[in-house]
Scaffold this motif. Structure first.
Motif, PDB file in Angstrom:
ATOM      1  N   PRO A 188       0.813  -1.228   0.000  1.00  0.00           N
ATOM      2  CA  PRO A 188       0.000   0.000   0.000  1.00  0.00           C
ATOM      3  C   PRO A 188       0.839   1.267   0.000  1.00  0.00           C
ATOM      4  CG  PRO A 188       0.034  -0.976   2.181  1.00  0.00           C
ATOM      5  CD  PRO A 188       0.748  -1.945   1.280  1.00  0.00           C
ATOM      6  N   ARG A 189       0.169   2.383  -0.270  1.00  0.00           N
ATOM      7  CA  ARG A 189       0.829   3.691  -0.291  1.00  0.00           C
ATOM      8  C   ARG A 189       1.426   4.031   1.072  1.00  0.00           C
ATOM      9  NH1 ARG A 189      -2.859   7.730  -0.646  1.00  0.00           N
ATOM     10  NH2 ARG A 189      -1.287   9.234  -1.326  1.00  0.00           N
ATOM     11  N   LYS A 190       0.731   3.667   2.139  1.00  0.00           N
ATOM     12  CA  LYS A 190       1.147   4.024   3.484  1.00  0.00           C
ATOM     13  C   LYS A 190       1.093   2.799   4.388  1.00  0.00           C
ATOM     14  CE  LYS A 190      -0.681   8.744   3.033  1.00  0.00           C
ATOM     15  NZ  LYS A 190      -1.627   9.740   3.574  1.00  0.00           N
ATOM     16  N   GLY A 191       1.804   2.887   5.504  1.00  0.00           N
ATOM     17  CA  GLY A 191       1.766   1.822   6.483  1.00  0.00           C
ATOM     18  C   GLY A 191       2.877   0.809   6.300  1.00  0.00           C
ATOM     19  N   ILE A 192       2.949  -0.125   7.246  1.00  0.00           N
ATOM     20  CA  ILE A 192       4.017  -1.119   7.297  1.00  0.00           C
ATOM     21  C   ILE A 192       3.616  -2.430   6.621  1.00  0.00           C
ATOM     22  CG2 ILE A 192       5.443  -2.528   8.852  1.00  0.00           C
ATOM     23  CD1 ILE A 192       6.197   0.410   8.837  1.00  0.00           C
ATOM     24  N   LEU A 193       2.381  -2.836   6.776  1.00  0.00           N
ATOM     25  CA  LEU A 193       1.963  -4.175   6.351  1.00  0.00           C
ATOM     26  C   LEU A 193       2.122  -4.387   4.856  1.00  0.00           C
ATOM     27  CD1 LEU A 193       0.673  -6.887   7.162  1.00  0.00           C
ATOM     28  CD2 LEU A 193      -1.566  -5.842   6.692  1.00  0.00           C
TER      29      LEU A 193
END
Length: 241
Positions: A188-193
């Motif tokens: 995804p664009r953002k986040g860690i996962l």
């Protein structure tokens, strides 16, 4: 939770390796753009190899890979589609936001690869300068990659297609290859996962030079969006859910 931890470890090590490779290849990269390209290709191979066994993410490129000088108009969902494009194309050069020039390692190597920085906040002036910079860099052949929406777009989101792609298509007189992806479902664009699965970039049939601007933009958006939707549905995503 386990996948999140694996994702965090993957992200830390992949950016650490980026820095190490940037230093190791620096002397060659300073002397020749071939050194910069070799460094980036090596990083892509590492990122893909570790993604497979650390987070269960595989990459795949579909469609005929352009070998000559063409304009690549690509759907952009995350950093991973940049890696897939760069690894697949023989001599990719990207239209990129100017702020990235100040990013450690990435900025230095982008300059050596002939990438074209654009100030997204100045619209008309930015387009004029982009065209001049692209023309100045044509002495070194390659596949010029532009993101028609100008930014990363999350799966299911809608953002307008910008006129800069059509202007380059007209000015360069080259074929334009629309390119679709489903990468944002997994990275995804953002986040860690980072999620396991098959991330795909697909080169679509080229749009030949000479098409009228409005028709070109309509064709480009239709081809990219419909193929991106198909790739995401193949991976189990439904924008209506």
């Amino acid at each position: 939770m386990l996948q999140w931890v694996r994702s965090l470890i993957y992200i830390v090590q992949v950016y650490l390796v980026m820095g190490i490779l940037g230093i190791v290849f620096a002397p060659w990269a300073i002397l020749s753009p071939k050194g910069a390209r070799a460094a980036c290709k090596t990083f892509c191979h590492w990122a893909f190899w570790t993604a497979r066994w650390m987070i269960g993410l595989r990459g795949e490129v579909r469609g005929p890979i352009p070998q000559d000088e063409v304009l690549i108009a690509a759907k952009h969902q995350s950093f991973f589609d940049i890696l897939l494009l760069f690894e697949a194309l023989p001599t990719a050069k990207f239209i990129m936001k100017r702020e990235l020039l100040w990013t450690p390692v990435i900025g230095v190597y982008a300059k050596r690869l002939g990438c074209v920085p654009v100030d997204r906040g100045k619209r008309g002036m930015a387009i004029d300068k982009m065209v001049r910079d692209v023309e100045a860099g044509r002495a070194e052949p390659g596949q010029l990659v532009i993101y028609p929406q100008g930014t990363r777009v999350a799966p299911g989101d809608k953002k307008p297609y910008k006129i800069g792609t059509a202007i380059l298509y007209e000015q360069l007189g080259q074929r334009c290859v629309p390119t679709a992806t489903n990468v944002g479902l997994f990275w995804p664009r953002k986040g860690i996962l980072r999620k396991p699965g098959l991330a795909v970039v697909e080169f679509l049939p080229a749009i030949e030079p000479g098409m009228e601007r409005g028709a070109f933009m309509a064709t480009l958006e239709r081809e990219i969006e419909s193929s991106t939707d198909a790739l995401m549905q193949e991976a189990g995503f439904n924008a209506q859910d």
